[in-house]
Design an enzyme around this catalytic site. Sequence first.
Site, PDB file in Angstrom:
ATOM      1  N   GLU A 289       0.831  -1.212   0.000  1.00 40.93           N
ATOM      2  CA  GLU A 289       0.000   0.000   0.000  1.00 40.93           C
ATOM      3  C   GLU A 289       0.859   1.254   0.000  1.00 40.93           C
ATOM      4  OE1 GLU A 289      -0.574  -2.641   1.917  1.00 40.93           O
ATOM      5  OE2 GLU A 289      -2.414  -3.378   0.972  1.00 40.93           O
TER       6      GLU A 289
ATOM      7  N   HIS B 275     -11.313  -6.398   8.128  1.00 40.91           N
ATOM      8  CA  HIS B 275     -12.079  -6.110   6.902  1.00 40.91           C
ATOM      9  C   HIS B 275     -13.353  -5.349   7.228  1.00 40.91           C
ATOM     10  CE1 HIS B 275      -9.646  -9.699   6.125  1.00 40.91           C
ATOM     11  NE2 HIS B 275      -9.570  -9.278   4.887  1.00 40.91           N
TER      12      HIS B 275
END
Lengths: 355, 410
Positions: free
Chosen positions: A78, A147
């Site tokens: 990321e 998540h």
Amino acid sequence: MPRCPPIFAASGKRQVTDMARMTMIEAVRSAMDVSMERDGDVVVFGEDVGYFGGVFRCTQGLQAKYGKTRCFDAPISESGIVGTAIGMAAYGLKPCVEIQFADYMYPAYDQITQEAARIRYRSNGDFTCPIVLRMPTGGGIFGGQTHSQSPEALFTHVCGLKVVVPSNPYDAKGLLIASIEDPDPVMFLEPKRLYNGPFDGHHEKPVTPWSKHELGEVPDGHYSIPIGKAEVRRQGSAVTVITYGTMVHVALAAAEEMGIDAEVIDLRSLLPLDLDTIVQSVTKTGRCVMVHEATLTSGFGAEVVALVQEHCFYHLEAPVVRVTGWDTPYPHAQEWDYFPGPGRVGRALAEVMEA
Amino acid sequence: MTEFPLLSLHVPEPAVRPGGQPDFSNVKIAKAGAVPRPEVDVASEEIRDLAYSIIRVLNRDGEAVGPWAGLLSDEELLTGLRNMMKLRAFDARMLMAQRQGKTSFYMQHLGEEAVSCAFRKALRKGDMNFPTYRQAGLLIADDYPMVEMMNQIFSNESDPLRGRQLPIMYSSKEHGFFTISGNLATQYVQAVGWAMASAIKNDTKIAAAWIGDGSTAESDFHSALVFASTYKAPVILNIVNNQWAISTFQGIARGGSGTFAARGLGFGIPALRVDGNDYLAVYAVSRWAAERARRNLGPTLIEYVTYRVGAHSTSDDPSAYRPKTESEAWPLGDPVLRLKKHLIVKGVWSEERHVQAEAEILDEVIQAQKQAEVHGTLHAGGKPSVRDIFEGVYAEMPAHIRRQRQKAGY
């Protein structure tokens, strides 16, 4: 003559012309498609984003249509995805990148907060950073602690960023196009529980698909919604509910079920914040409930509530109440005891009305 | 009971600490001219040795020798010498200005002038550097006005960055110099992104990433190498190994790897190690890497072996962690003196001309400083406006920042 047909009539009501029924996934995809078509500087990349079209399929078909150099897969890094996007923006491109889950953005946090957010400022406009980071956010899908997070307050605390959270397909497309066209970095948080329908928190019932919802009507072409303008989703005079994302639909359900004349404000953009709409409503109702999925302490609600007391103190008839996720990691099996559903929101409404 | 001994942690230490005798016998230095010059389209696995050797052009007698020599004219070399001398004089004046309280902070290049000054020559107009805080030679060698640099250092009313940035964190798009951040390694992967953008747009421009030995330990360094390798980005990945990361010797970041250049090998990136105090070698290797990038052959990693003669910054005291005489023992010498000697050996320079040039350059720096000081220094004279705190956070000022600016009285 305007370049595109107006979406809003002078009255502010949506004009229904040329509408397609879209899920939020399709709306987000359409926004990128329209933007890539109009501007050759828009590029899209991220983990699984290219050939496959993303784990939520938001970028499906874009690589086939625009080629591998404008829509491609990235390594699982990321900080690399955001760091390269910043470099591309410095060159003159407009990257719209996907962070697979908002929970995965932390390795890029240095790039987001100390780089993207400050490049315009620190270089006095010599360099700028027009990037969009799209990231599926929030809970309701049994995603567990990695998540399900809602990290918006970690972005609203950073000067130089804009933070957008749409609650329906129509807004998602218009706001994403506006974000891509924005000259500054935009964190675009997509409530993943809303991708396929307006989830109201009643997890035991099937969700109405967007195709049956008014806001699932989305124009095929280009339009944009200004960043920084809230929308009143339900008019009311008894209490103001301030919320965004998935919780908009939960709040609407709670108001209906409790039979309380609540005004529900969908912030849509947390930064910049539409303070006028908030103040106008709370001044009218004198009562306020702040609702978000994210944890309570130092959450975005704390900022909103502080502003409400600063601007509406003498109109308040009850303490402002917050309904949020608990101050714990997001659990797995106990998802529905953690998620602030219509029951909790409804009780908060009743509490504020009784005060 | 176990058949194995108890475990123990290995913490590397430099060879010598204060009070000890400086010792660089562990630094293996190839003879000048000894390292071959491969074709630019060579595969990285064929030149693995170059990540462990040191490419050098200038020998101890001041001659340019070997396959990496012969790329620069006398005139270019004289300009290179002047650039390095100017950077050194600039640093000396600004260090003094910091001691006089005209600025809060300064970082000098002493001993490392060849790296950024020679590298700049390998780039063209439009290429972009993503520098750290010790590459001001990129600006000096590109004739960026010293007055502008000083205005920034003094945070005065003419500061191009309006007082927002720590001194020496320059920015100049026009001169191919990306805004310096101050946190470490972030720019390395941004450079790769800039280079990818140039390739996406089928442009001809290339990027250069800069990092120090210590910061190669950051994850952004490794992210940068992955992205550069995967997309064959037209980028030069520079590592300036000046032996010291503030007080931490390079062995802490390098670990068990023989060299920093060797980090590139696992990514399939051609990696070269070069004498960073040799202007000719730095230029030759940079040009080789730039040519690779321009021919779309992808990234090159370069480790410049040099030595940070001065303190890390004006806030640092190296006598607390390394022998005071260590810089004198550094085996690769001084970049200015080495190029000077080469030009004298060539018969195009002399001690007298050098002394004269020093005086001219000093005068030029002093004149620039006088001009800058007319616009103020950190605590005296013209300053950026308080308004400048609030401007430029966004392209368009949002209402909440406007309210705060008004509250501040502006």
